[in-house]
Design a protein around this motif. Structure first.
Motif, PDB file in Angstrom:
ATOM      1  N   LYS A   1     -18.218   3.729  44.251  1.00  0.00           N
ATOM      2  CA  LYS A   1     -17.806   4.266  45.548  1.00  0.00           C
ATOM      3  C   LYS A   1     -17.191   3.185  46.427  1.00  0.00           C
ATOM      4  N   HIS A   2     -17.727   1.984  46.331  1.00  0.00           N
ATOM      5  CA  HIS A   2     -17.232   0.901  47.183  1.00  0.00           C
ATOM      6  C   HIS A   2     -15.910   0.330  46.673  1.00  0.00           C
ATOM      7  N   CYS A   3     -15.764   0.222  45.340  1.00  0.00           N
ATOM      8  CA  CYS A   3     -14.619  -0.490  44.770  1.00  0.00           C
ATOM      9  C   CYS A   3     -13.429   0.393  44.451  1.00  0.00           C
TER      10      CYS A   3
ATOM     11  N   ALA B   1     -10.747   3.627  44.121  1.00  0.00           N
ATOM     12  CA  ALA B   1     -10.076   4.761  44.743  1.00  0.00           C
ATOM     13  C   ALA B   1     -10.485   6.016  43.983  1.00  0.00           C
TER      14      ALA B   1
ATOM     15  N   ARG C   1      -9.811   0.416  45.841  1.00  0.00           N
ATOM     16  CA  ARG C   1      -9.629   0.883  47.207  1.00  0.00           C
ATOM     17  C   ARG C   1      -8.929  -0.188  48.024  1.00  0.00           C
ATOM     18  N   SER C   2      -8.250   0.235  49.028  1.00  0.00           N
ATOM     19  CA  SER C   2      -7.618  -0.710  49.951  1.00  0.00           C
ATOM     20  C   SER C   2      -8.619  -1.106  51.033  1.00  0.00           C
TER      21      SER C   2
ATOM     22  N   GLN D   1     -12.952  -7.901  46.985  1.00  0.00           N
ATOM     23  CA  GLN D   1     -11.763  -7.691  46.171  1.00  0.00           C
ATOM     24  C   GLN D   1     -11.878  -8.452  44.851  1.00  0.00           C
TER      25      GLN D   1
ATOM     26  N   CYS E   1     -14.612  -6.734  42.664  1.00  0.00           N
ATOM     27  CA  CYS E   1     -14.155  -5.413  42.205  1.00  0.00           C
ATOM     28  C   CYS E   1     -13.063  -5.545  41.149  1.00  0.00           C
TER      29      CYS E   1
END
Length: 521
Positions: free
Chosen positions: A440-442, A444, A475-476, A483, A486
């Motif tokens: 969920k965090h990393c 898209a 995700r951005s 970053q 991930c």
């Protein structure tokens, strides 16, 4: 010399919001009957056998005697399966803590979830500054047997000093003698297996254009109805079409199944076992044990273990040839994971290596679109008649793989029984919660995506075969630290191998050419 390890928690640990306590890590106490991987412990039986197997002539003779005795014991009482050499979980208070194990040999088998394990090793080694034994390209000369000379930067003894290798994990056909030229004998050896029925489904779609047998067959069902109409031992790529696991483990084949490629040499036994393999006849149901004996859903670990322990129709041990090969593997490998019980296997791996759960949390890699359907279908209680026949035929055709799978499935559940049911269930739940949090965090969309959405070449998985290989898009808005972590989680194996290669073998810096100043006449 082992590189310094990070003292700060990993970004993966910081991202995880699960507050469960860490699983205790321990080395075997005095009550255990096996040797420890702890630094002060003596060499285990497996380590000693690895040294003897390719040592001086006198040691090879001793090993031959040992193997003969051990083989007889295997037939009489199955002691090999009860023997474990790695540090085992202690159900009581830990005797003493042990450091993370960082000398690893992972046999990456094909189409068995091994790319996901490789991702864990890439990430762990990268984060801790460990040195990988890398192939010049992406495989170690596969399908030929592994050769030490194919390791980039390897120098034979006497060929000069070189930094030690910590991890050997890329595609190979296993060859113990050559592996021990690269890695120390006290390395932790492990691999992964998958039910040959599920493996056949994946291999057929992935290697359709590579295997001549698969290429000629209109469908997997048509192939399995009469495989000998398509399969020719030694034909190009046909090792993918039968007993692929047995092939990857480097085991010899019976005379009627041998390919034109070489086989490894086992220690000679003065009374070699009679070669006998399960036949293939018109009734596939008669060739394989009842699938429900292995895959019927069980509400508890104890119930499934009791099913696995029962001898009902699981008579593959009657083949002395097969049992000989399995006993040899037992003497080499400290742990063999099972793809159908991937998370349970990862918990056991973390425990054996004295790693934390965050070290084995990761995403699935090299998964084909819709690929999980096959595993779920095999594990379901009510198989449609057609799928049940396909499963039975696949196991019968891949009879050596089926024997190998049943053996290591049993050994996995024996280790789970030793580990403890409630402890395992708690650890698996924590592992899955951390993986979901990271996804969920990393990611898209929080999950794997069709490769058409992944434009970043660093994250787009290599596409091969007739089915799309899924990948991940980040995700951005992630912080620089998140970053980086991930990206480690999402990077496919080929790109990660290139990253490690560039890190270990940086290109030489080219200095600008200097020309002398020309003097005026």
């Amino acid at each position: 010399m082992t590189p310094d390890r990070e003292t700060a928690p990993s970004a993966a640990a910081q991202l995880s919001q699960t507050a469960s306590a860490s699983i205790p890590r321990s080395c075997p106490g005095p009550s255990h009957t096996t040797s420890s991987l702890c630094p002060m412990g003596i060499l285990s039986l497996k380590r000693a056998m690895r040294l003897w197997l390719w040592g001086p002539r006198s040691l090879r003779v001793a090993l031959g005697v040992f193997m003969t005795i051990g083989f007889a014991l295997q037939l009489w009482g199955d002691p090999f399966q009860r023997r474990q050499s790695g540090p085992q979980a202690s159900l009581g208070p830990p005797a003493r803590s042990c450091p993370p194990h960082q000398r690893l040999v992972f046999l990456k088998t094909h189409k068995s979830g091994s790319s996901s394990v490789l991702s864990l090793l890439h990430r762990y080694g990268d984060r801790h500054g460990l040195r990988f034994a890398l192939p010049v390209r992406y495989q170690f000369g596969y399908p030929k047997l592994f050769q030490a000379s194919r390791v980039k930067g390897y120098r034979p003894q006497g060929g000069g000093t070189q930094p030690p290798f910590h991890i050997l994990c890329h595609h190979m056909r296993f060859n113990l003698k050559e592996v021990l030229r690269v890695m120390p004998s006290d390395s932790f050896f492990f691999s992964i297996v998958r039910d040959p029925a599920a493996l056949a489904r994946s291999a057929f779609s992935y290697y359709k254009s590579t295997s001549s047998a698969f290429r000629k067959a209109p469908s997997l069902a048509a192939f399995l109805v009469n495989p000998r109409a398509f399969y020719r031992p030694g034909a190009h790529g046909d090792h993918y079409a039968r007993n692929l696991l047995w092939f990857d483990f480097g085991l010899p084949f019976p005379p009627d199944m041998r390919t034109k490629r070489g086989n490894p040499h086992f220690p000679k036994d003065p009374t070699p076992p009679r070669l006998h393999v399960l036949p293939l006849d018109a009734d596939p149901q008669a060739q394989a044990p009842d699938p429900s004996a292995l895959y019927h859903p069980a509400p508890t670990v104890a119930k499934l273990w009791s099913q696995m322990s029962s001898p009902a129709s699981l008579d593959l041990g009657s083949s002395s040839f097969i049992q000989w090969g399995l006993a040899w593997l037992d003497s080499i490998f400290d742990l063999v994971l099972v793809a159908e019980y991937f998370d349970e296997s990862l918990v056991l791996l973390a425990d054996a290596l004295c790693w934390g759960l965050d070290d084995v949390v990761g995403f699935m890699h090299n998964a084909q679109a819709g690929g999980e359907r096959g595993i779920r279908a095999i594990r379901s209680a009510g198989l449609p008649e057609e799928d049940g026949q396909l499963t039975a035929r696949a196991r019968a055709w891949n009879n050596l793989d089926w024997a190998l799978y049943v053996h290591f499935n049993r050994s996995l559940w024996a280790r789970i029984e030793q580990y403890g049911q409630s402890r395992l269930e708690s650890a698996v739940a924590e592992l899955r919660a951390r993986r979901e949090t990271l996804a969920k965090h990393c990611l898209a969309g929080g999950q794997a995506l069709d490769p058409k959405y992944i434009t970043d070449h660093r994250l787009r998985p290599f596409q091969f075969g007739s089915t799309k290989v899924m990948g991940y898009l980040l995700r951005s808005g992630l912080s620089l630290q998140d970053q980086e972590e991930c990206e480690r989680l999402a990077t496919p194996e080929l790109q990660y191998k290139d990253k490690l290669d560039a890190k270990q073998f940086p290109p030489p810096v080219s200095l600008p050419l200097k020309f002398p100043r020309l003097l005026s006449p």
